[in-house]
Motif scaffolding. Structure first.
Motif, short mmCIF file in Angstrom:
data_model
loop_
_atom_site.label_atom_id
_atom_site.label_comp_id
_atom_site.label_asym_id
_atom_site.label_seq_id
_atom_site.Cartn_x
_atom_site.Cartn_y
_atom_site.Cartn_z
N ILE A 230 -55.54 -44.64 -40.99
CA ILE A 230 -54.64 -44.80 -42.13
C ILE A 230 -53.62 -43.67 -42.08
O ILE A 230 -53.91 -42.58 -41.59
CB ILE A 230 -55.39 -44.79 -43.47
N ARG A 231 -52.40 -43.93 -42.58
CA ARG A 231 -51.32 -42.94 -42.45
C ARG A 231 -51.62 -41.64 -43.16
O ARG A 231 -51.29 -40.56 -42.67
CB ARG A 231 -50.00 -43.51 -42.97
N ALA A 232 -52.25 -41.72 -44.32
CA ALA A 232 -52.54 -40.52 -45.10
C ALA A 232 -53.69 -40.83 -46.05
O ALA A 232 -53.91 -41.98 -46.43
CB ALA A 232 -51.31 -40.07 -45.88
N PHE A 233 -54.38 -39.78 -46.44
CA PHE A 233 -55.52 -39.96 -47.34
C PHE A 233 -55.08 -40.30 -48.75
O PHE A 233 -54.16 -39.69 -49.31
CB PHE A 233 -56.34 -38.67 -47.39
N SER A 234 -55.73 -41.26 -49.30
CA SER A 234 -55.81 -41.48 -50.76
C SER A 234 -57.14 -42.19 -50.97
O SER A 234 -57.62 -42.90 -50.05
CB SER A 234 -54.65 -42.32 -51.30
N PRO A 235 -57.78 -42.04 -52.13
CA PRO A 235 -59.06 -42.70 -52.32
C PRO A 235 -59.02 -44.20 -52.07
O PRO A 235 -59.89 -44.76 -51.40
CB PRO A 235 -59.40 -42.37 -53.77
N GLU A 236 -57.99 -44.85 -52.61
CA GLU A 236 -57.91 -46.30 -52.46
C GLU A 236 -57.61 -46.69 -51.01
O GLU A 236 -58.13 -47.70 -50.51
CB GLU A 236 -56.87 -46.90 -53.40
N ALA A 237 -56.79 -45.91 -50.31
CA ALA A 237 -56.50 -46.22 -48.91
C ALA A 237 -57.76 -46.15 -48.06
O ALA A 237 -57.97 -46.98 -47.17
CB ALA A 237 -55.44 -45.26 -48.37
N VAL A 238 -58.60 -45.16 -48.33
CA VAL A 238 -59.86 -45.03 -47.60
C VAL A 238 -60.77 -46.21 -47.91
O VAL A 238 -61.34 -46.85 -47.00
CB VAL A 238 -60.56 -43.70 -47.93
N ALA A 239 -60.92 -46.54 -49.20
CA ALA A 239 -61.79 -47.65 -49.59
C ALA A 239 -61.31 -48.97 -49.00
O ALA A 239 -62.11 -49.78 -48.49
CB ALA A 239 -61.84 -47.74 -51.12
N LYS A 240 -60.00 -49.18 -49.03
CA LYS A 240 -59.43 -50.41 -48.48
C LYS A 240 -59.68 -50.51 -46.98
O LYS A 240 -60.02 -51.58 -46.47
CB LYS A 240 -57.93 -50.45 -48.78
N ALA A 241 -59.53 -49.37 -46.29
CA ALA A 241 -59.75 -49.36 -44.84
C ALA A 241 -61.22 -49.60 -44.50
O ALA A 241 -61.53 -50.30 -43.52
CB ALA A 241 -59.28 -48.04 -44.25
N ILE A 242 -62.13 -49.02 -45.28
CA ILE A 242 -63.56 -49.24 -45.04
C ILE A 242 -63.88 -50.73 -45.12
O ILE A 242 -64.58 -51.29 -44.27
CB ILE A 242 -64.41 -48.43 -46.03
N GLU A 243 -63.35 -51.38 -46.15
CA GLU A 243 -63.59 -52.82 -46.31
C GLU A 243 -62.93 -53.63 -45.20
O GLU A 243 -63.56 -54.52 -44.60
CB GLU A 243 -63.06 -53.28 -47.67
N ARG A 244 -61.68 -53.33 -44.90
CA ARG A 244 -60.91 -54.16 -43.95
C ARG A 244 -61.39 -53.99 -42.52
O ARG A 244 -61.49 -54.97 -41.77
CB ARG A 244 -59.43 -53.78 -44.06
N PHE A 245 -61.68 -52.74 -42.12
CA PHE A 245 -62.01 -52.46 -40.72
C PHE A 245 -63.51 -52.27 -40.49
O PHE A 245 -63.92 -51.92 -39.39
CB PHE A 245 -61.26 -51.21 -40.25
N HIS A 246 -64.32 -52.46 -41.52
CA HIS A 246 -65.77 -52.30 -41.41
C HIS A 246 -66.14 -50.92 -40.87
O HIS A 246 -66.94 -50.77 -39.95
CB HIS A 246 -66.38 -53.40 -40.54
N VAL A 247 -65.56 -49.92 -41.48
CA VAL A 247 -65.75 -48.53 -41.06
C VAL A 247 -67.20 -48.12 -41.26
O VAL A 247 -67.82 -48.42 -42.29
CB VAL A 247 -64.81 -47.60 -41.86
N THR A 248 -67.73 -47.41 -40.26
CA THR A 248 -69.11 -46.90 -40.35
C THR A 248 -69.14 -45.39 -40.57
O THR A 248 -70.10 -44.88 -41.15
CB THR A 248 -69.89 -47.21 -39.07
N ASP A 249 -68.13 -44.68 -40.07
CA ASP A 249 -68.14 -43.22 -40.11
C ASP A 249 -66.79 -42.67 -40.55
O ASP A 249 -65.74 -43.20 -40.14
CB ASP A 249 -68.45 -42.63 -38.72
N VAL A 250 -66.82 -41.62 -41.36
CA VAL A 250 -65.57 -40.98 -41.77
C VAL A 250 -65.82 -39.49 -41.95
O VAL A 250 -66.94 -39.07 -42.27
CB VAL A 250 -65.03 -41.61 -43.08
N LEU A 251 -64.80 -38.70 -41.71
CA LEU A 251 -64.84 -37.26 -41.95
C LEU A 251 -63.89 -36.95 -43.10
O LEU A 251 -62.73 -37.35 -43.08
CB LEU A 251 -64.44 -36.49 -40.69
N LEU A 252 -64.40 -36.24 -44.11
CA LEU A 252 -63.60 -35.87 -45.28
C LEU A 252 -63.89 -34.43 -45.65
O LEU A 252 -65.03 -33.97 -45.51
CB LEU A 252 -63.93 -36.78 -46.47
N VAL A 253 -62.90 -33.73 -46.16
CA VAL A 253 -63.16 -32.40 -46.71
C VAL A 253 -63.69 -32.59 -48.14
O VAL A 253 -63.48 -33.64 -48.75
CB VAL A 253 -61.91 -31.51 -46.69
N PRO A 254 -64.39 -31.59 -48.68
CA PRO A 254 -64.98 -31.77 -50.02
C PRO A 254 -64.01 -32.22 -51.10
O PRO A 254 -64.37 -33.02 -51.97
CB PRO A 254 -65.56 -30.38 -50.30
#
Length: 519
Positions: A230-254
Motif C-alpha cells: 500500500i502507498r502509505a499507512f492508514s488504519p483503513e488502508a491496512v484493513a482493506k489490503a488485508i481483506e483484498r490480498f489475504h495478507v498473513t503477515d505485517v510489520l507495524l510500529v506501536p
C-alpha cells in the motif's frame, strides 16, 4: 549469497506464483525477475557502475521492490531516502553518498528536481504511473521497455549492498553501510526464529525506505512468500489490503498498532487471513498490546528489537512469551532473547560483562553488524569495539536471557518508531535569534511512545512563544523531529561542573514514577 538470492530461488521453485500485488497490478516471480534484470541493465546504461550508488525517494509501491533488487542485480548500492525529511535533509544525504541516479515517484518530483538543480551530474528517473515530466528526467517504464534483461553482477556477499541513513548525533545524518551478508544474515536469522514459507503474504504498510520493512522484505523473499503493497499507512488502508490480498503477515510500529486497533472503520473488513503482527522500533505499552490482542484474536504478536546498525534485529520476543507462563513472568515487557546467530551482552563502562539483572549498555555482535558508517571512520571506531556494536541503550538481561530496556545512553528519542537525535533538533533551535540556550528530551506520550520536548532559555529582552519555536523548526527539519511541546524560561538550564546540560534532571519530572525511562 547476496540480496537477490531470494528472488532467484523463488524463480526456480515458483516462477508463475504471485510475487507482488499493488493496487490493480499483480506480477509473478517470472515477471518480477524480468523487470529487475531490465532495470539493472537500464541503470548500467545510464552510467551506473559496480559499487556506485543509486538513491530512491518514493512512497511505497511495487517498483520499490524492483529498485532494491535491480540495484543489487547491477552490483550497485541502494540509498533509500527518508520520505519525511525536508529537502535540505535529503540534499545533504545526496551530497554525502554521491549517487549517480535519483529515482523519484510523483509525490517527490518537485524535491527531486530541486536537488538535481543544486547538484551537478545527478540524473533523475521518474518511477510512477503516467508519463515523466517532459525533458526533466528519464521515464522508468520506458527505460525497462527499451532495455533487454541484463546478466546479474553476482557480487560477493561481503560487498556493500545499501547505505541506510539514520539521524545524526552531531546534527548530520550518518549512513549505515550494510553488506549483502549483513542483510541476508538477518533474513536467515529471523526465518530461523519464525519459519515462513511460500504461503505467506507480507504487507508493506511501514515505509519501504525504512530498514525494518526492508529486512522483512528480504526475509519473505527468502521464504518464497508474496508481497502486497500500500502507498502509505492508514488504519483503513491496512484493513482493506488485508481483506483484498489475504495478507498473513505485517510489520507495524506501536503507534500504527494503536491507530489500527482504535479505528472503528477497521471492523468493516475481513481480517481473518492475518496470522502475525511483528512490531518494533520502539517499546509498546501494555495497554495498547492488550487492546491489540483483544481486537485481533488468533493473531500472533512478535517483537523485534534492534537498530539499523544491526541489519536490524538483535533480539526477538516470540508469541509464546506474550501469553500464558511467559506473560505471568512479565516477559512480554522485555525485548526478547538474542536472535539466532547474534550474541548480545550487557556491559559496564569498561566493556566488561555484568551479572544478570545488572543494568549496563546493550552490545551485540554477529554477521548482522554493519560494515561501518559511510566515510565516518571515527564514529565507526567509537560504535564498533572488537566487533561489538554499542547500541546506546541501557538495559539488563535476566538469568533466562531476556533483555529488558530501561533507558538510553545515546541522546536519542524514539517517537512513532522514528529515531530523533536531540543534537540535530538542538542545532536547529540554536539558530533562532531569541534562543540563548536549549535542550531537547523525550517525554512520555500515549500516542507516539515518546514526544520531542524542548526546553528553551530565551535571550534577555527577547519575546518568543512555543508556537514560534515549533514553526521555526518545521521550516528546517522533518516534522517528526520538531518539538511537540516547548517550555520557555528565563533561567539557565541545569549544568554539570564541566558545563554540560544535565538532561537527566530535565527528564525527571516527566518520567517520575515509571519503572523504565523509555516508552
Amino acid at each position: 549469497m547476496n540480496t537477490t538470492y531470494g528472488l532467484g530461488r523463488a524463480l526456480l521453485l515458483n516462477r508463475d506464483g504471485v510475487a507482488v500485488r499493488f493496487e490493480d497490478r499483480t506480477r509473478t516471480f517470472a515477471e518480477l525477475a524480468d523487470r529487475v534484470a531490465r532495470l539493472s541493465a537500464a541503470l548500467q546504461g545510464l552510467g551506473v557502475r559496480r559499487g556506485e550508488r543509486v538513491a530512491a525517494l518514493s512512497l511505497n509501491q511495487d517498483r520499490y521492490i524492483e529498485i532494491f533488487l535491480g540495484v543489487a542485480w547491477a552490483g550497485a548500492v541502494v540509498v533509500p531516502l527518508n520520505i519525511r525529511w525536508r529537502l535540505n535533509e535529503n540534499e545533504d544525504v545526496i551530497r554525502d553518498s554521491t549517487p549517480k541516479i535519483l529515482i523519484v515517484d510523483a509525490a517527490f518530483v518537485a524535491q527531486g528536481l530541486e536537488i538535481a538543480r543544486k547538484i551537478d551530474g545527478l540524473r533523475l528517473v521518474y518511477a510512477d504511473d503516467g508519463p515523466a515530466p517532459a525533458g526533466a528526467m528519464e521515464d522508468y517504464e520506458r527505460l525497462l521497455a527499451a532495455t533487454s534483461p541484463g546478466s546479474e553482477a553476482e557480487v560477493s556477499d561481503t560487498e556493500l549492498a545499501g547505505i541506510f541513513y539514520t539521524g545524526g548525533t552531531t546534527g548530520r545524518s550518518k549512513g549505515v553501510m550494510l553488506s549483502h551478508r549483513n542483510l541476508m544474515s538477518n533474513a536467515r536469522n529471523m526465518l530461523a526464529e519464525r519459519p515462513r514459507d511460500g504461503d505467506t503474504v507480507y504487507l508493506h504498510a511501514a515505509p519501504m525506505f525504512h530498514l525494518a520493512n526492508a529486512g522483512a522484505m528480504y526475509m519473505h523473499l527468502l521464504a518464497g512468500g508474496s508481497h502486497a503493497v500500500i502507498r502509505a499507512f492508514s488504519p483503513e488502508a491496512v484493513a482493506k489490503a488485508i481483506e483484498r490480498f489475504h495478507v498473513t503477515d505485517v510489520l507495524l510500529v506501536p503507534t500504527m498498532i494503536q491507530m489500527f486497533v482504535d479505528d472503528p472503520e477497521v471492523a468493516k473488513y475481513d481480517l481473518s487471513s492475518l496470522r502475525s503482527v511483528t512490531y518494533g522500533a520502539s517499546p509498546i505499552s501494555e495497554a495498547v498490546l492488550d487492546r491489540a490482542m483483544a481486537k485481533l484474536p488468533g493473531v500472533e504478536f512478535v517483537q523485534a528489537y534492534g537498530m539499523t546498525e544491526l541489519s536490524p534485529c538483535a533480539t526477538v520476543l516470540l508469541w509464546r512469551d506474550h501469553i500464558g507462563e511467559g506473560r505471568a513472568k512479565g516477559r512480554h515487557r522485555s525485548g526478547g532473547r538474542p536472535a539466532l546467530m547474534v550474541d548480545v551482552r550487557i556491559v559496564d563502562p569498561l566493556d566488561r560483562p555484568v551479572l544478570p539483572g545488572v543494568v549496563g549498555e546493550i552490545v551485540a555482535r554477529g554477521e548482522t553488524v554493519m560494515m561501518g558508517y559511510w566515510e565516518r571512520p571515527e564514529e565507526t571506531r567509537k560504535a564498533l569495539v572488537n566487533g561489538w556494536m554499542h547500541t546506546g541503550d541501557a538495559g539488563y538481561m535476566d538469568k533466562d536471557g531476556y533483555v529488558y530496556i530501561v533507558d538510553r545512553i545515546k541522546d536519542v528519542i524514539v517517537t512513532g518508531g522514528e529515531n530523533v537525535y536531540s543534537a540535530e533538533v538542538e542545532n536547529c533551535l540554536a539558530q533562532h535569534p531569541a534562543v540563548a540556550q536549549c535542550a531537547v528530551i523525550g517525554a512520555p506520550s500515549d500516542r507516539w511512545g515518546e514526544a520531542v520536548h524542548a526546553i528553551v532559555m530565551r535571550r534577555p529582552g527577547a519575546t518568543v512563544s512555543a508556537d514560534d519555536v515549533i514553526a521555526f523548526c518545521r521550516e528546517r527539519i522533518a516534522g517528526y523531529k520538531c518539538p511537540r511541546s516547548v517550555t520557555i524560561q528565563d533561567e539557565m538550564l541545569p549544568m554539570s561542573g564541566a558545563g554540560k546540560i544535565l538532561k537527566r534532571e530535565l527528564r525527571k519530572p516527566y518520567w517520575e514514577g515509571r519503572t523504565r525511562q523509555v516508552s
